[in-house]
Enzyme design. Structure first.
Site, PDB file in Angstrom:
ATOM      1  N   HIS A   1     131.172  -2.706  20.600  1.00  0.00           N
ATOM      2  CA  HIS A   1     132.053  -1.579  20.892  1.00  0.00           C
ATOM      3  C   HIS A   1     131.356  -0.249  20.635  1.00  0.00           C
ATOM      4  O   HIS A   1     131.427   0.685  21.441  1.00  0.00           O
ATOM      5  CB  HIS A   1     133.320  -1.679  20.037  1.00  0.00           C
ATOM      6  CG  HIS A   1     134.259  -0.512  20.235  1.00  0.00           C
ATOM      7  ND1 HIS A   1     134.206   0.607  19.437  1.00  0.00           N
ATOM      8  CD2 HIS A   1     135.202  -0.277  21.170  1.00  0.00           C
ATOM      9  CE1 HIS A   1     135.111   1.474  19.856  1.00  0.00           C
ATOM     10  NE2 HIS A   1     135.727   0.966  20.904  1.00  0.00           N
TER      11      HIS A   1
ATOM     12  N   CYS B   1      91.438   4.669  33.140  1.00  0.00           N
ATOM     13  CA  CYS B   1      92.590   4.398  32.269  1.00  0.00           C
ATOM     14  C   CYS B   1      92.306   4.796  30.824  1.00  0.00           C
ATOM     15  O   CYS B   1      93.043   4.425  29.921  1.00  0.00           O
ATOM     16  CB  CYS B   1      92.984   2.928  32.340  1.00  0.00           C
ATOM     17  SG  CYS B   1      91.693   1.785  31.818  1.00  0.00           S
TER      18      CYS B   1
END
Length: 800
Positions: free
Chosen positions: A421, A751
């Site tokens: 919830h 990279c």
């Protein structure tokens, strides 16, 4: 008409039967033919609700009470809500309406084949389950109701739940007039999930909004404890595009604690909570085939609702498994109301500007950073003490907490998972939450200033004090397009779904080492030679691999899931995975690693990369990596995944490594497989054309290349000032790699760290004609603009 059967209603009947019932009818009527099982039932209509009020003279009384409510005074709202509910529950049944409900219940029981069927009594408001406001949890549901009298009483309680404090506050906050909302009640045959399992699923990732996955949560017993956040559920992610293509694309499973479950006592006619036996905690509540079945149903439901609404409609779906028959059912479906309302072209990026050890960690909900003073509350009744902008800290929440949550800057709970919830409401409110921390109420203190961050991956962090942070809004529709591909460097799979929404062309470097260190934690040779280890080490390994009789399977399963999450996040964009590139001292830090790793004077120059893969001492471990890649590409269908070999010293080594990879079942060129090589040592520069015979392309590793070209140990602080990726010698090496590879018709990217840090180095690479640049996520936008500016200048120069 007071009764409408589910098979006779659909989404066009919201005004008659409310959102939830209309959705159930739509599922049963339209999707049942596809094999989706929905428990049958009927709706007590809005007309029946209004007739009940009129026959008891309640309409004017309710209107007078509502006119007197001060919606800004929560205490006043609570008292008026109690008064309204008492009026309705105290009302009597008109004989004709009573007979209509009881007769329908008897027909449903007859259809099920029992005298008195167990049913779920679900409220269904006319303002509920709308794309713009879900109203989830605002009204009540009653499970395992049996018998006419129990049913009638539950229907009245459902009517009354239209006026719970949380429902009244929610309507006020969303601009719905109280007298403009009415209630229908659904009576649905009860799936005996108390004897099996139940859960929820979303057709997107609830944290990032990434919509190419189905996320499934499940736990033992009735679903109330999962929704309330009382259990940590099992979690499954299924990749939608490859599932549609027929692959078993269950890319990730996480086993939850599932310590408690809600079951039903048939003798006492009441649900109760019990501890889950240890053997059940340590197994998944549904199997892989069942998870894939649920995901397939979710796809069909999403497609149906998207076509119905004329737009993509992510769905929030509840499922249950019947313990008597073993059959799966869909028991609710509603449009998802958080990410579906967001502007997909707008990205809001949060980044901490300073570092500090975290006080607490838990499950991250949302993608934001918030600050405030802590307020620890143990009961919703203490809401009068809560002040606007405070950080709510509590054990768990339920719908009664909503008025407090709406005033909070952030939420922290001891218990709960991604579909609890607290998580659901935090997402809808747009505030960060860290749930499932275990001990937040003990570690934190009221009045303490904290920074709550859910912008660092799937783990939410709570820091002491008010840390500096940055917020950046990016309109991705206005970003420049570049000819040079801009990729991302990714290590942590937990950040992949968020990073995939950045405007990148794919992943230029996916680091396998992160999955080794954070997910598997065990040296692969220790798993392969488990029986030869001492008892103490086996016990440590058992703590992580207890569900695997074959310890090597733990390695392949865990590694393949980490890889799959990254590949799925960017699908169909290219993802280049670098095979493991730990050094021997780093491998030794893994559990069991000291048993198998040598002690090297200079690990940076030692047994690493390609030399490991074909060696007698490590080959069998490397083949597990190959097996994991095969599973991702061939079983899960993620053929955008490509691989890269690091630290390959000679062309002869390249040939030997490719032979081992092929022996493991991966062959360059088959099923579109490309194999790249890191270009990071002087021999790669000097022999680039020779290496080109074995690989489809190269990625420059600027960190190691700088180290070896300049002869500088990048780990040494004494000579750190000499480490410079922009040095002319390093630039010359990069230029040679790009030109040589292009002569051989191969692509070249980079990279290393340098483009993430230095714009001038990025400019140099673009001018040399590099095909792609891969950077860290936080450098993407800066690099994109730099590359675009250089390309514009080059174009202008050529035209001039």
């Amino acid at each position: 008409m007071w009764i409408r059967w589910f098979r006779d209603i659909g989404v066009d009947d919201i005004g008659v039967v409310g959102g939830k019932n209309a959705s159930l009818g739509e599922l049963l009527r339209e999707l049942g033919r596809l094999g989706i099982r929905v428990p049958n039932g009927f709706a007590v209509t809005v007309g029946a609700y209004r007739h009940f009020l009129r026959s008891n003279g309640l309409e004017d009384r309710i209107r007078r009470v509502l006119a007197d409510v001060d919606m800004e005074d929560l205490d006043h709202v609570v008292h008026r809500a109690e008064e309204l509910q008492a009026m309705i529950v105290g009302g009597g049944w008109d004989p004709a309406l009573r007979e209509a409900i009881v007769s329908a219940y008897e027909l449903l029981s007859e259809e099920v084949g029992v005298d008195e069927a167990y049913v779920a009594v679900r409220s269904s408001a006319t303002s509920e389950d709308l794309p713009e406001a879900s109203f989830a949890g605002q009204q009540e549901t009653y499970l395992m109701v049996r018998g006419a009298e129990d049913l009638l009483h539950s229907v009245k309680k459902a009517f009354a739940s239209l006026f719970t404090p949380r429902a009244m506050v929610y309507r006020h906050q969303h601009g719905f007039a109280h007298d403009g909302v009415a209630l229908s009640v659904g009576i649905q045959h009860m799936v005996r999930s108390d004897l099996a399992a139940s859960g929820v699923m979303f057709t997107l990732d609830t944290e990032s909004g990434f919509d190419d996955v189905v996320m499934i949560n499940g736990s033992w017993g009735l679903g109330e404890l999962l929704v309330q956040g009382n259990v940590v559920p099992d979690e499954y992610y299924v990749h939608k595009p490859t599932l549609r293509r027929g692959y078993r694309s269950l890319i990730l499973r996480r086993m939850g604690e599932k310590a408690r479950r809600m079951v039903y006592d048939v003798r006492r006619h009441r649900p109760y909570v019990e501890d889950v036996p240890e053997e059940d905690r340590k197994r998944y509540c549904i199997g892989d085939d069942e998870a894939l079945q649920l995901a397939s149903w979710a796809l069909a439901i999403e497609e149906h609702y998207s076509n119905k609404h004329g737009r993509p409609t992510p769905m929030d779906i509840e499922w249950a498994k019947d313990g008597l028959t073993g059959a799966l059912y869909i028991v609710q479906a509603r449009p998802e109301t958080v990410h579906s309302r967001k502007d997909r072209g707008l990205l809001r990026l949060y980044r901490l500007m300073e570092q500090r050890p975290a006080l607490l960690q838990g499950i991250a909900v949302g993608n934001a950073i918030a600050q405030g003073k802590v307020r620890i509350l143990h009961r919703a009744e203490d809401m009068i003490f809560f002040e606007e902008g405070e950080v709510l800290v509590t054990e768990m929440t339920d719908p009664d907490w909503v008025p407090i949550m709406q005033k909070a800057s952030a939420i922290i709970t001891n218990q709960g998972g991604r579909t609890s919830h607290a998580a659901i409401v935090a997402r809808e409110l747009g505030i960060p939450a860290v749930v499932g921390t275990s001990d937040a109420t003990e570690v934190l203190r009221t009045g303490q200033a904290v920074t709550v961050s859910t912008a660092e991956g799937e783990t939410g962090m709570v820091y002491d004090g008010l840390l500096r942070y940055k917020v950046e809004d990016v309109d991705t529709t206005k970003l420049p397009k570049t000819q040079t591909k801009i990729y991302l460097n990714i290590g942590n799979p937990e950040e992949a779904f968020r990073n995939a929404q950045l405007p990148a062309d794919g992943v230029g470097l996916a680091r396998m080492e992160f999955i080794f260190a954070s997910w598997m934690k065990i040296h692969p040779l220790a798993l392969l030679h488990y029986d030869a280890l001492d008892a103490e080490l086996r016990a440590e390994i058992d703590g992580l691999t207890w569900s695997y009789a074959d310890k090597a399977s733990y390695f392949v399963d865990t590694l393949s899931q980490g890889i799959a999450v990254i590949a799925a996040a960017f699908y169909p964009r290219k993802v280049i995975l670098r095979f493991s590139d730990f050094k021997s001292n780093e491998y030794a830090h893994l559990i069991g690693g000291t048993q198998f790793e040598p002690s090297e004077e200079n690990p940076m120059l030692g047994w690493r990369g390609a030399s490991r893969y074909y060696s007698d001492e490590y080959r069998e471990a490397f083949l597990l990596e190959v097996q994991a890649v095969r599973r991702v590409r061939e079983e899960m269908g993620l053929d955008n995944l490509q691989v890269m070999v690091p630290f390959c010293r000679t062309p002869e080594e390249a040939e030997r490594v490719l032979e081992v990879i092929e022996r493991g079942g991966l062959k360059r060129g088959e099923r579109g497989l490309e194999i790249f090589m890191m270009a990071e040592i002087p021999s790669n520069v000097l022999l680039i054309e020779e290496f080109s015979k074995f690989f489809d392309g190269f990625s420059i590793g600027s960190n190691d290349l700088t180290q070896f070209v300049l002869g500088v140990d990048r780990d040494s602080g004494l000579i750190a000032h000499l480490f410079d990726e922009r040095h002319v010698a390093v630039r010359t090496a990069c230029k040679h790699i790009i030109e040589g590879a292009h002569r051989m018709g191969k692509v070249v990217g980079i990279c290393g760290q340098a483009p993430s840090d230095y714009a001038d180095f990025t400019e140099f690479l673009v001018r040399q004609g590099i095909d792609s640049i891969s950077v860290n996520p936080d450098a993407l936008l800066k690099t994109l603009h730099t590359v675009a500016e250089v390309e514009v200048l080059q174009s202008a120069h050529r035209e001039g």
